[in-house]
Design a protein around this motif. Sequence first.
Motif, PDB file in Angstrom:
ATOM      1  N   ARG A  61       0.846  -1.185   0.000  1.00 11.68           N
ATOM      2  CA  ARG A  61       0.000   0.000   0.000  1.00 11.68           C
ATOM      3  C   ARG A  61       0.886   1.241   0.000  1.00 11.68           C
ATOM      4  O   ARG A  61       1.949   1.257   0.619  1.00 11.68           O
ATOM      5  N   SER A  62       0.437   2.271  -0.659  1.00 11.18           N
ATOM      6  CA  SER A  62       1.211   3.496  -0.686  1.00 11.18           C
ATOM      7  C   SER A  62       1.246   4.127   0.702  1.00 11.18           C
ATOM      8  O   SER A  62       0.224   4.227   1.383  1.00 11.18           O
ATOM      9  N   ARG A  63       2.420   4.558   1.091  1.00 10.57           N
ATOM     10  CA  ARG A  63       2.587   5.233   2.380  1.00 10.57           C
ATOM     11  C   ARG A  63       2.372   6.742   2.274  1.00 10.57           C
ATOM     12  O   ARG A  63       2.373   7.440   3.294  1.00 10.57           O
ATOM     13  N   VAL A  64       2.185   7.227   1.055  1.00  8.55           N
ATOM     14  CA  VAL A  64       2.073   8.678   0.839  1.00  8.55           C
ATOM     15  C   VAL A  64       1.059   8.954  -0.257  1.00  8.55           C
ATOM     16  O   VAL A  64       0.671   8.071  -1.027  1.00  8.55           O
TER      17      VAL A  64
ATOM     18  N   GLU B 104      -2.605   7.657  -0.459  1.00  3.36           N
ATOM     19  CA  GLU B 104      -2.097   6.994   0.737  1.00  3.36           C
ATOM     20  C   GLU B 104      -3.064   5.898   1.189  1.00  3.36           C
ATOM     21  O   GLU B 104      -4.276   6.116   1.283  1.00  3.36           O
ATOM     22  N   GLY B 105      -2.507   4.695   1.451  1.00  6.87           N
ATOM     23  CA  GLY B 105      -3.300   3.578   1.932  1.00  6.87           C
ATOM     24  C   GLY B 105      -3.866   2.682   0.852  1.00  6.87           C
ATOM     25  O   GLY B 105      -4.366   1.594   1.149  1.00  6.87           O
TER      26      GLY B 105
ATOM     27  N   THR C 180      -3.666   0.085  -2.356  1.00 10.20           N
ATOM     28  CA  THR C 180      -2.746  -0.954  -2.836  1.00 10.20           C
ATOM     29  C   THR C 180      -2.497  -0.780  -4.331  1.00 10.20           C
ATOM     30  O   THR C 180      -3.442  -0.727  -5.119  1.00 10.20           O
TER      31      THR C 180
ATOM     32  N   GLY D 121       7.201   5.036  -1.026  1.00  9.12           N
ATOM     33  CA  GLY D 121       7.894   5.249   0.240  1.00  9.12           C
ATOM     34  C   GLY D 121       8.644   4.057   0.786  1.00  9.12           C
ATOM     35  O   GLY D 121       9.092   4.081   1.939  1.00  9.12           O
ATOM     36  N   TYR D 122       8.861   3.019  -0.025  1.00 13.90           N
ATOM     37  CA  TYR D 122       9.527   1.810   0.460  1.00 13.90           C
ATOM     38  C   TYR D 122      11.011   1.836   0.107  1.00 13.90           C
ATOM     39  O   TYR D 122      11.382   2.000  -1.057  1.00 13.90           O
TER      40      TYR D 122
END
Length: 405
Positions: A42-45, A146-147, A149, A169-170
Amino acid sequence: MKQNLTVEDALEIVLQGARPLQHIEHLPLAASYGAVLGEDLRSRVNHPSANDTAVDGYACLEADTRSASLGNPVRLRVIGQSPAGKPFAGKIGPGEAVQVFTGAPIPKGANAVIRVEDTRREGDFVWLMKPASAADIRHQGDDLVEGQTYLHKGDLLTPGRVGLAAAMGYATVPVVRRPRVGILATGDEVVEPGEALPYGGVYNSNSYSVAGLVVEAGGQPIILPRVSDSVEGLRTQLQRAGRLDLLLTTGGVSMGEYDIVRRMLELEGEIHFWKVKIQPGGPLLFATWNELPLMGLPGNPVSAMVTFLLFGRPFLFRLLGRTDPPLSRVRAVADTPFEANPTRRAYRRAVLRWVEDHYHVSSTGSQSSAVLHSMALGNALVVLEAGLSAKQGQMVEVIPFPGAL
């Protein structure tokens, strides 16, 4: 022991023996290309993280610019700059503009952007030759929310997907451990490249061509030292191999007195099937030895490569949990005739190319299973059902080699 199976029946048994790997490891992004994602990401941003500009120009209020044209330009006072990474801290009011650069956040108060090529700068003022608009504003979360997938378990990590993981953000990504695949060539006549070739000898090409196919399928090849034509030597080599997820042997699976792989497995293992109705590669064997899946590829170089593509590659895809198909298929116009086998499905080496608006395919020449250079010249396999040859100009089914398209 089942014998003389169809390709479909043999593949079903092979896939039943492939237990998906459960071990997940975290790799730095730069080391993750070609790995298979082990978990959803999932995207953190949000991306963009704020409304930003897609062009170089000036941010302003759209209402101030509606009357702008080449013959009647509008003048605005420039109160600052907003480069990417250094956003303008103030707020834009009526009659004002801020110079913005691609990727920079839109200043507070602004709701439109004019491209720099549609302006003329004079000191602290800018003349607009057309109205500004919101068309070149990229809104927060236009690309990533954000959040949400965006990458899924089983996805192959291509450069685009690795870049997407970075944008989310990984710094590291969870991937399925690459399967360890032992590759064992058998035969007293087999000699390693670089050694003197004795009378009747042959260089060990199988280990290296198959190892390349293993890498293409996402595995880690472990080339084992060659064994001689004895069951004792084969057993010792297997015991020394260490932890493997699949063992590939080349040679020793046919009906001869020196076909030691089949002989040892008949005594100590469980042979799930032997022989498939295909050409080349009929003597393929699939078995289990000490809980280790073992695929006995034929000794002829082309047969070894073709059977790995048809059976070994799908096996590794199943271990990795990959969601994409192991092989693709296309239809092509035959530019040369292709001869069928009367009783078995045939896979003929061919050169596939795109001409105008169709795929075309032509034979590499001799289809002997010992002619290895055909696998270097060709980039595809033409599939012919038993007894059904293809004439020039006929449409045929083609399996491109991995990476050929």
